[in-house]
Every structure is written in structure tokens, then in C-alpha cells.
Design a protein around this motif. Structure first.
Motif, PDB file in Angstrom:
ATOM      1  N   GLU A 209      -7.660  -0.895  -6.890  1.00  0.00           N
ATOM      2  CA  GLU A 209      -8.667  -1.471  -5.997  1.00  0.00           C
ATOM      3  C   GLU A 209      -8.654  -0.851  -4.597  1.00  0.00           C
ATOM      4  OE1 GLU A 209     -10.916  -3.521  -7.087  1.00  0.00           O
ATOM      5  OE2 GLU A 209     -10.010  -3.633  -9.086  1.00  0.00           O
ATOM      6  N   GLY A 210      -7.560  -0.184  -4.236  1.00  0.00           N
ATOM      7  CA  GLY A 210      -7.481   0.436  -2.922  1.00  0.00           C
ATOM      8  C   GLY A 210      -7.239  -0.529  -1.786  1.00  0.00           C
ATOM      9  N   VAL A 211      -6.721  -1.714  -2.086  1.00  0.00           N
ATOM     10  CA  VAL A 211      -6.451  -2.708  -1.048  1.00  0.00           C
ATOM     11  C   VAL A 211      -5.319  -3.618  -1.516  1.00  0.00           C
ATOM     12  CG1 VAL A 211      -8.189  -4.312  -1.954  1.00  0.00           C
ATOM     13  CG2 VAL A 211      -7.476  -4.473   0.451  1.00  0.00           C
ATOM     14  N   ALA A 212      -4.480  -4.036  -0.572  1.00  0.00           N
ATOM     15  CA  ALA A 212      -3.446  -5.038  -0.843  1.00  0.00           C
ATOM     16  C   ALA A 212      -3.857  -6.321  -0.136  1.00  0.00           C
ATOM     17  CB  ALA A 212      -2.086  -4.572  -0.344  1.00  0.00           C
TER      18      ALA A 212
ATOM     19  N   VAL B 264       0.841  -1.204   0.000  1.00  0.00           N
ATOM     20  CA  VAL B 264       0.000   0.000   0.000  1.00  0.00           C
ATOM     21  C   VAL B 264       0.872   1.249   0.000  1.00  0.00           C
ATOM     22  CG1 VAL B 264      -1.545   1.371   1.454  1.00  0.00           C
ATOM     23  CG2 VAL B 264      -2.056  -1.023   1.004  1.00  0.00           C
ATOM     24  N   LEU B 265       1.885   1.278   0.853  1.00  0.00           N
ATOM     25  CA  LEU B 265       2.749   2.455   0.952  1.00  0.00           C
ATOM     26  C   LEU B 265       3.574   2.648  -0.311  1.00  0.00           C
ATOM     27  CD1 LEU B 265       3.857   1.881   4.633  1.00  0.00           C
ATOM     28  CD2 LEU B 265       2.304   3.655   3.822  1.00  0.00           C
ATOM     29  N   LEU B 266       4.088   1.555  -0.857  1.00  0.00           N
ATOM     30  CA  LEU B 266       4.896   1.649  -2.071  1.00  0.00           C
ATOM     31  C   LEU B 266       4.055   2.101  -3.263  1.00  0.00           C
ATOM     32  CD1 LEU B 266       7.666   1.237  -3.376  1.00  0.00           C
ATOM     33  CD2 LEU B 266       7.037  -1.157  -3.773  1.00  0.00           C
ATOM     34  N   ALA B 267       2.828   1.632  -3.347  1.00  0.00           N
ATOM     35  CA  ALA B 267       1.950   1.989  -4.467  1.00  0.00           C
ATOM     36  C   ALA B 267       1.687   3.487  -4.529  1.00  0.00           C
ATOM     37  CB  ALA B 267       0.630   1.233  -4.370  1.00  0.00           C
TER      38      ALA B 267
ATOM     39  N   ALA C 211       8.078  -7.935 -12.655  1.00  0.00           N
ATOM     40  CA  ALA C 211       6.785  -7.913 -13.338  1.00  0.00           C
ATOM     41  C   ALA C 211       5.642  -8.138 -12.357  1.00  0.00           C
ATOM     42  CB  ALA C 211       6.757  -8.969 -14.440  1.00  0.00           C
ATOM     43  N   ALA C 212       5.825  -9.079 -11.454  1.00  0.00           N
ATOM     44  CA  ALA C 212       4.773  -9.363 -10.471  1.00  0.00           C
ATOM     45  C   ALA C 212       4.563  -8.175  -9.542  1.00  0.00           C
ATOM     46  CB  ALA C 212       5.136 -10.605  -9.671  1.00  0.00           C
ATOM     47  N   LEU C 213       5.649  -7.485  -9.184  1.00  0.00           N
ATOM     48  CA  LEU C 213       5.516  -6.333  -8.304  1.00  0.00           C
ATOM     49  C   LEU C 213       4.802  -5.179  -9.005  1.00  0.00           C
ATOM     50  CD1 LEU C 213       5.957  -4.954  -5.648  1.00  0.00           C
ATOM     51  CD2 LEU C 213       8.325  -4.473  -6.314  1.00  0.00           C
ATOM     52  N   ARG C 214       5.134  -4.933 -10.267  1.00  0.00           N
ATOM     53  CA  ARG C 214       4.432  -3.880 -11.012  1.00  0.00           C
ATOM     54  C   ARG C 214       2.925  -4.173 -11.075  1.00  0.00           C
ATOM     55  NH1 ARG C 214       7.705  -0.266 -13.557  1.00  0.00           N
ATOM     56  NH2 ARG C 214       9.856  -0.920 -13.981  1.00  0.00           N
ATOM     57  N   THR C 215       2.592  -5.421 -11.333  1.00  0.00           N
ATOM     58  CA  THR C 215       1.182  -5.812 -11.408  1.00  0.00           C
ATOM     59  C   THR C 215       0.488  -5.604 -10.070  1.00  0.00           C
ATOM     60  OG1 THR C 215       1.637  -7.441 -13.141  1.00  0.00           O
ATOM     61  CG2 THR C 215      -0.382  -7.727 -11.871  1.00  0.00           C
ATOM     62  N   ALA C 216       1.169  -5.980  -8.981  1.00  0.00           N
ATOM     63  CA  ALA C 216       0.580  -5.834  -7.654  1.00  0.00           C
ATOM     64  C   ALA C 216       0.356  -4.370  -7.308  1.00  0.00           C
ATOM     65  CB  ALA C 216       1.483  -6.495  -6.615  1.00  0.00           C
ATOM     66  N   LEU C 217       1.308  -3.498  -7.630  1.00  0.00           N
ATOM     67  CA  LEU C 217       1.159  -2.074  -7.328  1.00  0.00           C
ATOM     68  C   LEU C 217       0.029  -1.456  -8.131  1.00  0.00           C
ATOM     69  CD1 LEU C 217       4.921  -1.010  -7.121  1.00  0.00           C
ATOM     70  CD2 LEU C 217       3.350  -1.528  -5.238  1.00  0.00           C
ATOM     71  N   ASP C 218      -0.101  -1.852  -9.387  1.00  0.00           N
ATOM     72  CA  ASP C 218      -1.218  -1.369 -10.201  1.00  0.00           C
ATOM     73  C   ASP C 218      -2.554  -1.787  -9.579  1.00  0.00           C
ATOM     74  OD1 ASP C 218       0.440  -0.171 -12.030  1.00  0.00           O
ATOM     75  OD2 ASP C 218       0.392  -1.840 -13.454  1.00  0.00           O
ATOM     76  N   HIS C 219      -2.603  -3.015  -9.086  1.00  0.00           N
ATOM     77  CA  HIS C 219      -3.834  -3.521  -8.476  1.00  0.00           C
ATOM     78  C   HIS C 219      -4.172  -2.737  -7.205  1.00  0.00           C
ATOM     79  CE1 HIS C 219      -6.301  -6.164  -5.911  1.00  0.00           C
ATOM     80  NE2 HIS C 219      -6.826  -6.565  -7.054  1.00  0.00           N
ATOM     81  N   VAL C 220      -3.177  -2.444  -6.387  1.00  0.00           N
ATOM     82  CA  VAL C 220      -3.415  -1.693  -5.153  1.00  0.00           C
ATOM     83  C   VAL C 220      -3.963  -0.309  -5.477  1.00  0.00           C
ATOM     84  CG1 VAL C 220      -2.296  -0.612  -3.168  1.00  0.00           C
ATOM     85  CG2 VAL C 220      -1.708  -2.959  -3.808  1.00  0.00           C
ATOM     86  N   ARG C 221      -3.371   0.361  -6.449  1.00  0.00           N
ATOM     87  CA  ARG C 221      -3.849   1.698  -6.810  1.00  0.00           C
ATOM     88  C   ARG C 221      -5.274   1.646  -7.375  1.00  0.00           C
ATOM     89  NH1 ARG C 221       1.805   2.464  -8.132  1.00  0.00           N
ATOM     90  NH2 ARG C 221       1.468   1.420 -10.123  1.00  0.00           N
TER      91      ARG C 221
END
Length: 239
Positions: A177-180, A135-138, A165-175
């Protein structure tokens, strides 16, 4: 000053005392140099020395750290909402902030029999590996995001994010959806879920998280988590 900071930084979460030789080793100092710095810091009250000559952190250090600390006001604003959330979830509830390239945990509420959780108050975890960290990194600056993505990305379990690649995808998802949501990232039996806490300007100032059993019921905690985070944000704005 830099060497004195290294002496204080030798203490890890949960450690109450250390020997001078261990402080010297961790701080990368000669034992004589470490001994002299310890003596000076004891005289100032920043460290204390026990009867067995072992060294611990002094109350003066806590006093100075508490004066007008932004972390203190954030924790005070968050605690009532964290206690309510903890009562609903019945598992670990924690508050983390960005500090350098890690998440620093300001508070954690736990319960007997709660799922395993490696987090400690004043403990740290890598940003990519925890729900609070994601969440903080995103919502961090682009430079920090790129440095973190470039790695290395330490893995705790097979589920921990381990590739750029997996980290980029996860950060996009957090931004988006608003949740990790991080099932099994730190321990196979635990699932970390975190949402952003926003301050006066709307910027993300912290991450509120719960650590719950890694099962089909984990996602059911997200609405309560979001409600608590909004409540903390309102208290920050009103204070």
C-alpha cells in the motif's frame, strides 16, 4: 576509541548535562576511567564542563557531525515540504531514517495543542512499534527484517505489534500500500502515519510521518503526506 564513544553515547535525548559518576554507570566504566576520558574529550572540545563540574556535549561534536553529513542534506531537502505539510495537517510532522535496528528522527515540527508524541529530534524508536520504523523496515535488507521479526518485540500499548506473524503482515501491507498506518501503537490517543521518501536510485532513504489524533479523520492526512514525500524525493534528485 570504543570507550570514548560509550562516554558520548551516555547522553540521552533532552539531557543537557550529566555527572561523571552517572556517565561512568551508563558507559559501564570505572569512575576513574570515565573521569580521565571526560577530561580528554573536554580538551578536544567534544564535551564541555559547566561551572558546577557537570558535563555536557560540546560544540565541536556538533561541528564534526554536521560536515558533509548525508542526514544534513536530507533534512535540508525535506524542510520546505515538511513545513508545508505541517501547515496543512496542524499536528506533528517528522522525518526518520534507519540507524541500526531503530528509527532515528532527524527533524520534528510540532504545534501548540497537538496530540501527544513521544518522538524527539535525535530520538529513537523500535522499528516495529512506529509508523516510520515500519516503512523503513519494510524496505530494509532481509537480514534486518528477520532479526526484528524474531524479536523481542516491545509493546507500548495493546495495539503495538507484538508477534512475528503480525509484524510480517504489517510489512507486507506497507510494501503493497505504500503507507504505514499505526493507530494507538505508541499512545492510545495518537495515530502515526508514514510513507517512504525515495532518493536518486529509487531506494527508500527516509520515512516521512505525521502524528495525528487517533480518530476517524486520521486517514484523511495520507494524500498530503504522500505528496510531500514525493516532493522531498524530487528535491533530493535535483540537488
Amino acid at each position: 576509541m570504543g570507550r570514548a564513544v560509550r562516554v558520548v553515547d551516555a547522553f540521552r535525548p533532552g539531557e543537557t548535562t550529566l555527572g561523571v559518576s552517572e556517565i561512568a554507570r551508563r558507559a559501564g566504566l570505572h569512575v576513574a576511567t570515565a573521569s580521565r576520558l571526560v577530561a580528554e574529550l573536554v580538551e578536544l572540545g567534544l564535551l564541555r564542563r559547566d561551572t558546577d563540574r557537570r558535563v555536557g556535549l560540546g560544540l565541536r561534536l556538533w561541528e564534526l557531525g554536521s560536515r558533509a553529513s548525508p542526514a544534513l542534506s536530507l533534512r535540508e531537502a525535506a524542510m520546505p515540504l515538511m513545513e508545508d505539510l505541517h501547515a496543512v495537517v496542524g499536528q506533528h510532522t517528522q522525518l526518520g531514517v534507519l540507524d541500526g535496528a531503530e528509527v532515528l528522527f532527524l527533524e520534528r515540527l510540532s504545534a501548540p495543542g497537538a496530540v501527544v508524541n513521544y518522538t524527539r529530534i535525535a530520538g529513537r524508536l523500535p522499528l516495529h512499534a512506529s509508523s516510520s520504523g515500519l516503512v523503513l523496515l519494510a524496505h530494509a535488507g532481509a537480514d534486518l527484517q528477520e532479526r526484528t521479526i524474531d524479536g523481542p518485540l516491545r509493546t507500548f500499548t495493546p495495539q503495538t505489534i507484538g508477534t512475528p506473524a503480525a509484524l510480517r503482515t504489517a510489512l507486507d501491507h506497507v510494501r503493497r500500500e505504500g503507507v504505514a498506518f499505526c493507530p494507538g501503537f505508541i499512545h492510545p490517543d495518537a495515530c502515526g502515519i508514514a510513507v517512504p521518501v525515495r532518493g536518486r536510485s529509487g531506494a527508500v532513504v527516509a520515512a516521512l510521518a505525521v502524528i495525528v489524533p487517533n480518530d476517524a479523520e486520521a486517514r484523511a492526512q495520507i494524500p498530503a503526506l504522500r505528496t510531500a514525500a514525493r516532493g522531498i524525493g524530487r528535491r533530493l534528485v535535483s540537488h
